[in-house]
Design a protein around this motif. Structure first.
Motif, PDB file in Angstrom:
ATOM      1  N   VAL A 113      53.602  52.664  28.991  1.00  0.00           N
ATOM      2  CA  VAL A 113      53.045  52.743  30.335  1.00  0.00           C
ATOM      3  C   VAL A 113      52.230  51.479  30.535  1.00  0.00           C
ATOM      4  CG1 VAL A 113      51.553  54.007  31.910  1.00  0.00           C
ATOM      5  CG2 VAL A 113      52.997  55.259  30.301  1.00  0.00           C
ATOM      6  N   LEU A 114      52.570  50.717  31.556  1.00  0.00           N
ATOM      7  CA  LEU A 114      51.962  49.404  31.750  1.00  0.00           C
ATOM      8  C   LEU A 114      50.498  49.510  32.155  1.00  0.00           C
ATOM      9  CD1 LEU A 114      54.914  47.911  33.809  1.00  0.00           C
ATOM     10  CD2 LEU A 114      54.354  47.324  31.443  1.00  0.00           C
ATOM     11  N   GLU A 115      49.686  48.648  31.593  1.00  0.00           N
ATOM     12  CA  GLU A 115      48.303  48.493  32.051  1.00  0.00           C
ATOM     13  C   GLU A 115      48.306  47.452  33.155  1.00  0.00           C
ATOM     14  OE1 GLU A 115      43.966  46.940  30.391  1.00  0.00           O
ATOM     15  OE2 GLU A 115      45.426  47.765  28.977  1.00  0.00           O
ATOM     16  N   THR A 116      47.829  47.816  34.326  1.00  0.00           N
ATOM     17  CA  THR A 116      47.886  46.923  35.473  1.00  0.00           C
ATOM     18  C   THR A 116      46.506  46.731  36.090  1.00  0.00           C
ATOM     19  OG1 THR A 116      48.418  48.785  36.928  1.00  0.00           O
ATOM     20  CG2 THR A 116      50.263  47.556  36.019  1.00  0.00           C
ATOM     21  N   MET A 117      46.073  45.494  36.161  1.00  0.00           N
ATOM     22  CA  MET A 117      44.803  45.124  36.804  1.00  0.00           C
ATOM     23  C   MET A 117      43.659  46.020  36.351  1.00  0.00           C
ATOM     24  SD  MET A 117      46.031  44.012  40.641  1.00  0.00           S
ATOM     25  CE  MET A 117      44.514  43.067  40.942  1.00  0.00           C
ATOM     26  N   GLY A 118      43.588  46.229  35.035  1.00  0.00           N
ATOM     27  CA  GLY A 118      42.505  47.005  34.465  1.00  0.00           C
ATOM     28  C   GLY A 118      42.708  48.499  34.480  1.00  0.00           C
ATOM     29  N   ASP A 119      43.791  48.969  35.069  1.00  0.00           N
ATOM     30  CA  ASP A 119      44.061  50.402  35.132  1.00  0.00           C
ATOM     31  C   ASP A 119      44.860  50.797  33.897  1.00  0.00           C
ATOM     32  OD1 ASP A 119      44.642  52.999  35.706  1.00  0.00           O
ATOM     33  OD2 ASP A 119      45.748  52.613  37.546  1.00  0.00           O
TER      34      ASP A 119
END
Length: 397
Positions: A204-210
């Motif tokens: 599951v990709l980590e995106t912009m700190g999420d």
């Protein structure tokens, strides 16, 4: 509100506003976690929406929904969009996929996937984007599907397959006809049930700190599904994707209106209560410029969204209008949230307000479902070829 809005739609908007503002928004902190409490809270809100007759308003009536035309739904969805969790709470999260399946699914596919999808019993995902090729150019899709007897054998690599970790199925777009004369006829859509051997969620990709998002990376290694899992006709994947993405882009713009309006209200509240350098922020010229420009941009985006929805109700396409509002609406959302954060100062970049999360989502908006640059290119190409297609064409000179 347009002057000719029917009274029942006005009343529906009022009821939806009360539900989103008074029940969904206060629950956002709980809903933001992947916990049993979050799931229970969402389930309770969904039951509440059903009791209030606010459930699946935009889904077709023959599928159990309320069958609102897209224009009417736009006026309601801008309210739903005030909360990130609004569409989950009222069952409209799956509308893009429901429209796609309603148009192209076989009878068996409708029974297995469409009915439970509309009832929010299952959730979908779509495998379009690939890390090795430009997602904005679907003719570059590299995932392949080969017919072996009565089964499709799929191999490929997808990412940003949103919701795949909790989806009952993923509609995978794969290359099925390498020799097609038209590159847009080389791709088909195939339904792959969750748990099919060879379908792996690698991360599951980590995106912009999420770190708790649901944008998944998938590996498909010799994935076998029955031949009847083909969605629609072979080689029609591009058409199917466009019929999903077209109204979906309008749905995004509707929600962005709600987010921009909420950010605007937070900006105004802060300006009217924060005192600095001898006066309230509301008395300073630069802040008044933020307010005025934000109001004008939101209203322009709102009218463009309603116009795109009206045109889509008429012809089922509205390609020019959708591309125009997609890049304009995304930019407006980004602008308004950015100004609201600036007015809040340091507070605006904390999780004490919803603005920092809104800002992250606003940045995504300029990329997904077609980046701004592609939509501007589409608009320019169409108008340079035929200026009479401009939205104001035909009006008295």
């Amino acid at each position: 509100m347009p002057d000719d809005t029917p009274g029942e739609l006005t009343e529906l908007r009022a009821r939806m506003a009360a539900f989103i503002n008074d029940e969904v928004i206060p629950a956002e902190k709980v809903l933001g976690g992947r916990t049993p409490e979050a799931r229970a809270t969402l389930a309770a809100l969904q039951e509440r929406a059903k009791k209030l007759d606010l459930w699946i308003l935009g889904h077709p009536a023959e599928l159990g929904g309320k069958g609102l035309p897209l224009y009417d739904f736009a006026l309601v969805n801008e309210i739903i969009g005030r909360s990130e969790y609004g569409q989950l709470a009222v069952g409209t999260y799956t509308m893009q996929d429901s429209i796609m399946l309603d148009l192209y699914a076989s009878r068996a596919q409708r029974e297995r996937w469409l009915k439970p999808l509309v009832n929010a019993e299952i959730s979908p995902s779509v495998g379009l984007t690939e890390p090795e090729v430009a997602g904005s150019d679907p003719t570059r899709i590299a995932t392949t599907a080969v017919l072996d007897g009565d089964e499709w054998v799929i191999n490929g690599h997808k990412w940003f397959t949103t919701g795949a970790s909790r989806a009952a199925f993923t509609t995978v777009f794969a290359r099925t006809d390498e020799d097609a004369a038209n590159p847009h006829a080389a791709v088909s859509a195939i339904i792959v049930p969750a748990g099919t051997p060879g379908l792996e969620i690698s991360r599951v990709l980590e995106t912009m700190g999420d770190t708790e998002g649901d944008h998944c990376e998938l590996r498909l290694t010799d994935v076998r599904v029955p031949a009847d899992h083909l969605l629609g006709e072979r080689g029609k994947g591009f058409t199917i994707a466009q019929r999903r993405l077209g109204p979906g882009r309008i749905f995004h713009c509707m929600r962005w209106l709600g987010q921009a309006q909420r950010a605007f209200e937070l900006m105004v509240e802060r300006a009217n209560t924060r005192y600095a350098h001898g006066s309230l922020l509301a008395e300073k010229g630069e802040i008044r410029r933020y307010v005025a420009e934000s109001a004008a941009e939101i209203q322009a985006a709102r009218l463009m969204t309603l116009d795109a929805a009206r045109r889509y109700d008429q012809d089922g396409q509205a390609r020019l209008e959708i591309s125009m509002v997609k890049f304009w609406g995304a930019q407006v959302l980004h602008n308004v949230v950015d100004r609201a954060i600036q007015v809040h100062g340091a507070l605006g970049v904390t999780a004490d307000t919803p603005l920092e999360a809104m800002y992250r989502r606003a940045r995504y908006a300029r990329i997904y479902d077609g980046p701004d640059e592609v939509h501007r290119m589409v608009v320019a190409r169409k108008l340079l070829a035929d200026v009479s297609r401009a939205p104001w064409a035909g009006l008295p000179a």
